[in-house]
Enzyme design. Sequence first.
Site, PDB file in Angstrom:
ATOM      1  N   GLY A  66      -5.019  -0.036  -3.507  1.00 52.38           N
ATOM      2  CA  GLY A  66      -4.485  -0.963  -2.530  1.00 52.38           C
ATOM      3  C   GLY A  66      -4.060  -0.296  -1.236  1.00 52.38           C
ATOM      4  O   GLY A  66      -4.764   0.541  -0.687  1.00 52.38           O
ATOM      5  N   SER A  67      -2.876  -0.634  -0.777  1.00 51.02           N
ATOM      6  CA  SER A  67      -2.460  -0.375   0.592  1.00 51.02           C
ATOM      7  C   SER A  67      -2.261   1.093   0.931  1.00 51.02           C
ATOM      8  O   SER A  67      -1.735   1.883   0.150  1.00 51.02           O
ATOM      9  CB  SER A  67      -1.158  -1.122   0.880  1.00 51.02           C
ATOM     10  OG  SER A  67      -0.694  -0.837   2.172  1.00 51.02           O
ATOM     11  N   CYS A  68      -2.648   1.434   2.183  1.00 51.31           N
ATOM     12  CA  CYS A  68      -2.400   2.765   2.738  1.00 51.31           C
ATOM     13  C   CYS A  68      -0.915   3.021   2.942  1.00 51.31           C
ATOM     14  O   CYS A  68      -0.495   4.177   3.096  1.00 51.31           O
ATOM     15  CB  CYS A  68      -3.111   2.918   4.079  1.00 51.31           C
ATOM     16  SG  CYS A  68      -4.899   2.664   4.006  1.00 51.31           S
ATOM     17  N   THR A  69      -0.087   1.966   2.967  1.00 49.88           N
ATOM     18  CA  THR A  69       1.341   2.104   3.191  1.00 49.88           C
ATOM     19  C   THR A  69       2.046   2.655   1.961  1.00 49.88           C
ATOM     20  O   THR A  69       3.249   2.932   1.990  1.00 49.88           O
ATOM     21  CB  THR A  69       1.955   0.748   3.611  1.00 49.88           C
ATOM     22  OG1 THR A  69       1.192   0.225   4.699  1.00 49.88           O
ATOM     23  CG2 THR A  69       3.386   0.873   4.079  1.00 49.88           C
TER      24      THR A  69
END
Length: 593
Positions: A66-69
């Site tokens: 999922g997210s790069c964050t």
Amino acid sequence: MTSTPKPLAGRSLVEGAAQGELLFADTGLSFWGGVDPFSGEVIDRHHPLSGQCIAGRVLAIPSGRGSCTGSSVMMELISNGHAPAALVLAEADEILTLGVLVAQTLFGRSLPVLCIGKEAFAGLRGAGFARVEGERLSLFAQAPAADWQAPTFTPADRPFSSALNLSPQDQALLDGSHGKAAQMAMQIVLRMAELQGAEQLLDVTQAHIDGCIYTGPASLRFAEQLVQWGAKVRVPTTLNSISVDQRRWRELGIDPALGEPASALGDAYMAMGAQLSFTCAPYLLDSAPTLGEQVVWAESNAVVYANSVLGARTLKYPDYLDICIALTGRAASIGCHLDSRRKAQLIVEVPPLDGLDDSFYPLLGYHIGALSGSRIPLVYGLEQAQPGLDDLKAFGAAFATTSAAPLFHIAGVTPEALDPAQVLEPGATLPTERLHLKDLLHSWRELNSAREPQVDVVSLGNPHFSFSEFAALARLCQGRHKHPDVVVAITCGRAVLEQARAAGHIAGLERFGVTLVTDTCWCMLGEPVIPPAARTLMTNSGKYAHYGPGLAGRPVHFASLAECVESACSGQASGRLPTWLQPAVCKESPAHV
């Protein structure tokens, strides 16, 4: 107390030693949207660890997803004392590892990260406790000795590989000739390049920064420290959605405790020379890269779209590595930057289907992402359907939610797979997954977490709405008005909003009763945009249908854009399956209907 006869050996991604209760899952975990950065609770309601707390435990997961964050959430957890004691992975994960490295570099706090391979990882199931010591992992049936003293691991004075071929400009950045911010950025770029196995760096033409999302005090501290060190980007740089509508957060009722630091974080990145774009869909901007262009983009859906639909070249860059590369203009020459690493690793066959609507593509992306894991899929069966750019946007965002891969190919559709043979390794035999309608029905039910028909909020624009989506919604809403008790909110970028306004689409939508929010995205929106009394959400986004229950604390109805409009008017979800999916119910046994 018993342990394994011999400790397991692995590859240490971040040196260190720690022990604790083992928390094991065989499913990858996105820290952004999956872990509360202030408590360490797993909030991904679709994940097997949902409700568990990772703080102080040895967390064993195959990889992130999922997210790069996720790197920002990891750094925040380390900073506030709610991180796992150690991280054990089946395969190296750059996003989570980078979060640890930045915390170590900037704040002097860290945790060990160990990669042990898929076979050894599978053997961890059922173990009670674990101890990580550098490259070794020991397992225990009962709690190991509490008086154990962790050996001290001191990072090397030069934490990057001397085998890298550095240009004179690289060396000047590393030596501090261009200031402390550029020096620190180059050190992190090189340290990650070492972990990634790179031998050289390459030039990038532009960057898209995801680290401007406010995850807590550490994210603002990081950016403001760079500004104090005189950071200036060396390539054209756009900014992802921030955590608030910077112009209207007070009007929208956002608590200043979030609004002020989140807005300040956006300002800090602009002070480094980034453009005021604030969109999670930078591919909708005029500055979008072209086929073969080498870029550094973060934000998972943007990365997947850039690679797959535009044919640009980028990795799925973690937050903070993105700005480090923007400050140096240099990235490791690895992965999807290289033609040889963009080949398909999995074949997915989609059955012929009639009567497709726009709910099909996010559902399909969500399902194929879960099947793919970290493998790049080549999808057959959509040649005649010819999905449009909005379809591919929705597919890619949902794919990026469940997959760790930065790229997909669709035979006859995406630019590198117009001739599928071009993305197949000659002579290679790839595993094949043949989809069935019942498989997609299962994923449909997974995304539809709401059990009551009431709809209080309709969430649109995850990723940010495009011009053509505004046009389609305006047609659906023409001459109608939403139910007075339903909030219909759209998130979008400023540039697209002005284009839609100039074309006359916004006036009709405002008469319908929509709320327009720029700069931020549904992954960051909460109360009071979502009314405190609201119980159920509805969306046409596969990405938000997945993350919404954890991020907003409310179940979600997932359906097409047309169904979202109908529910906005009635306040009720029909529960109808799309016509293309209805045959799957007919084939179920009575016990499952």
